[in-house]
Design a protein around this motif. Sequence first.
Motif, mmCIF file in Angstrom:
data_model
loop_
_atom_site.group_PDB
_atom_site.id
_atom_site.type_symbol
_atom_site.label_atom_id
_atom_site.label_comp_id
_atom_site.label_asym_id
_atom_site.label_seq_id
_atom_site.Cartn_x
_atom_site.Cartn_y
_atom_site.Cartn_z
ATOM 1 N N PRO A 126 5.377 0.216 -9.081
ATOM 2 C CA PRO A 126 5.176 -1.206 -9.435
ATOM 3 C C PRO A 126 5.024 -2.114 -8.222
ATOM 4 O O PRO A 126 4.234 -3.064 -8.245
ATOM 5 C CB PRO A 126 6.443 -1.548 -10.234
ATOM 6 N N MET A 127 5.775 -1.832 -7.160
ATOM 7 C CA MET A 127 5.646 -2.628 -5.934
ATOM 8 C C MET A 127 4.253 -2.476 -5.340
ATOM 9 O O MET A 127 3.653 -3.438 -4.860
ATOM 10 C CB MET A 127 6.706 -2.211 -4.905
ATOM 11 N N GLY A 128 3.728 -1.254 -5.363
ATOM 12 C CA GLY A 128 2.406 -0.998 -4.823
ATOM 13 C C GLY A 128 1.307 -1.683 -5.617
ATOM 14 O O GLY A 128 0.350 -2.216 -5.056
ATOM 15 N N VAL A 129 1.464 -1.684 -6.941
ATOM 16 C CA VAL A 129 0.493 -2.339 -7.812
ATOM 17 C C VAL A 129 0.464 -3.845 -7.546
ATOM 18 O O VAL A 129 -0.608 -4.464 -7.450
ATOM 19 C CB VAL A 129 0.795 -2.050 -9.290
ATOM 20 N N ASP A 130 1.647 -4.437 -7.412
ATOM 21 C CA ASP A 130 1.717 -5.872 -7.111
ATOM 22 C C ASP A 130 1.034 -6.188 -5.792
ATOM 23 O O ASP A 130 0.286 -7.182 -5.678
ATOM 24 C CB ASP A 130 3.180 -6.324 -7.050
ATOM 25 N N TYR A 131 1.293 -5.375 -4.779
ATOM 26 C CA TYR A 131 0.688 -5.605 -3.459
ATOM 27 C C TYR A 131 -0.830 -5.620 -3.552
ATOM 28 O O TYR A 131 -1.494 -6.549 -3.066
ATOM 29 C CB TYR A 131 1.147 -4.520 -2.477
ATOM 30 N N LEU A 132 -1.398 -4.586 -4.170
ATOM 31 C CA LEU A 132 -2.849 -4.468 -4.213
ATOM 32 C C LEU A 132 -3.498 -5.589 -5.015
ATOM 33 O O LEU A 132 -4.556 -6.105 -4.634
ATOM 34 C CB LEU A 132 -3.245 -3.104 -4.787
ATOM 35 N N ARG A 133 -2.884 -5.979 -6.111
ATOM 36 C CA ARG A 133 -3.462 -7.053 -6.923
ATOM 37 C C ARG A 133 -3.464 -8.383 -6.172
ATOM 38 O O ARG A 133 -4.451 -9.124 -6.191
ATOM 39 C CB ARG A 133 -2.683 -7.186 -8.234
ATOM 40 N N ILE A 134 -2.365 -8.677 -5.509
ATOM 41 C CA ILE A 134 -2.271 -9.949 -4.785
ATOM 42 C C ILE A 134 -3.240 -9.978 -3.607
ATOM 43 O O ILE A 134 -3.957 -10.961 -3.396
ATOM 44 C CB ILE A 134 -0.815 -10.177 -4.316
ATOM 45 N N ILE A 135 -3.284 -8.892 -2.847
ATOM 46 C CA ILE A 135 -4.191 -8.811 -1.708
ATOM 47 C C ILE A 135 -5.647 -8.803 -2.164
ATOM 48 O O ILE A 135 -6.546 -9.272 -1.457
ATOM 49 C CB ILE A 135 -3.883 -7.552 -0.870
ATOM 50 N N GLY A 136 -5.891 -8.306 -3.363
ATOM 51 C CA GLY A 136 -7.249 -8.227 -3.879
ATOM 52 C C GLY A 136 -7.964 -9.560 -3.925
ATOM 53 O O GLY A 136 -9.183 -9.641 -3.735
#
Length: 457
Positions: free
Chosen positions: A356-366
């Motif tokens: 979940p932490m990784g998913v949040d990172y990628l979405r925000i950086i996207g």
Amino acid sequence: MRRSVDLLDGPIAGSLAKLALPIMGTSLIQMAYNLTDMIWIGRIGSNAVAAVGVCGMFMWLSNGIAAVPRLGAQVKVGQTLGAGHEQRAVEYTQTGIQLGIFLAALVTLIYTFGNEGLIGFFKLNHESVSNDARIYLIIVGAGMIFTFMNQIFSGLFTAMGNSIVTFKVTTVGLAINFLLDPALIFGIGPLPALKVAGAAIATVLAQAIVFFLYMLVVMGDSRIFQKVRLWKFAGFRHYKEVIRIGFPGSIQNIIFSAISMIIARLIAGWGDAAVAVQKVGSQIESISWMTADGFASAVNAFTAQNFGAGKKERIRRGYYTAAGIITVWGICTSLALICIPQVFFRIFITEADILPMGVDYLRIIGFSQLFMCMEITSSGAFQGLGRPVFPAATGIVLTVARIPMAVALSATVLGLNGIWWSISISSILKGILITVGFVLLLRRYMNHTEKFYSKDR
């Protein structure tokens, strides 16, 4: 150099594509190079990823230092070739290589004897992670001469319009790294499992082989490299010009690395797993920024040569052609990271509590990918005109702003995601300001050419 692209004449889109595609391919290969390391290391566990992730900060730092001779020599060689001054191009090539050797030796000494303090800065939670990080840093530090020289050769060949050389030798390096990684990390036959140290050794060996492949090409080039005399001093003026062009971009990269280290220290407050998330996330994100960086190198060389030749309209059309292409790429990568982040992150770490932490990172950086691509491309164009200060200064100010922004946002309900948003927001602002800045500079250049000419034209 029969395969060099003619950047001064012919269709602009075709010239850019012929130069840019091998560079972009090289960037994607370099990304695959890094991702291969991360995939295998991820099989050891998140602690190993955290150890390599911390060292990755110092690799960014060393790349920032290498940018002085790489950028400076690339721009000056491109400008002098465009102006028809091949002997000056030889002298700038010589200067870039000499400066690179000195800086590589300096970095090696720092990583060898100062690794304990460097790794200790992050205050990692596990001693085993710190020890692995120190070992990795010492090993890659020993091979820093190959890393520096490979970057400089890449810049020089790009300036000469021969980016296919870099693509070929980097492809060989990836293949070697792909074979060595599992063998040295997990062991095979008589080879013991070296884990994190094995990944470092594989990286150094692959870089060394790429260097020797470059040398084979260099020894066969009669236009520039065979005329270089490394034991001769080219003159203070050449060093001054190379440093003038390369220093702003280098300082920007170094400060970016330093800020990333401070951000990583803040992230470590959420545990070593959060550090691993940032490392993996940044590697995935590299599909965007490494491709843009490769394309920016092509824009840099195209702009530099045409600047030397005084072809204003070709520079203008070249930039807008490049901007259109990179915009499409930025939109595609943004959509990929926002819409299917879990697909990418599971390739590296499958631990359910970290996903979940990784998913949040990628979405925000996207959300920032398009703007980051435009920032990088416009910065390359700035450098090609010999005007590196504005993008560097803008990048430095907004990168430094990440620290107070990260502290403030992470203190809210956003928590760790507040740090990710600080990175994304600053990238968006950099993209807007640097792109607008280059458009304004381009207009001024079109109307007042005489103010831009350098002494080498």
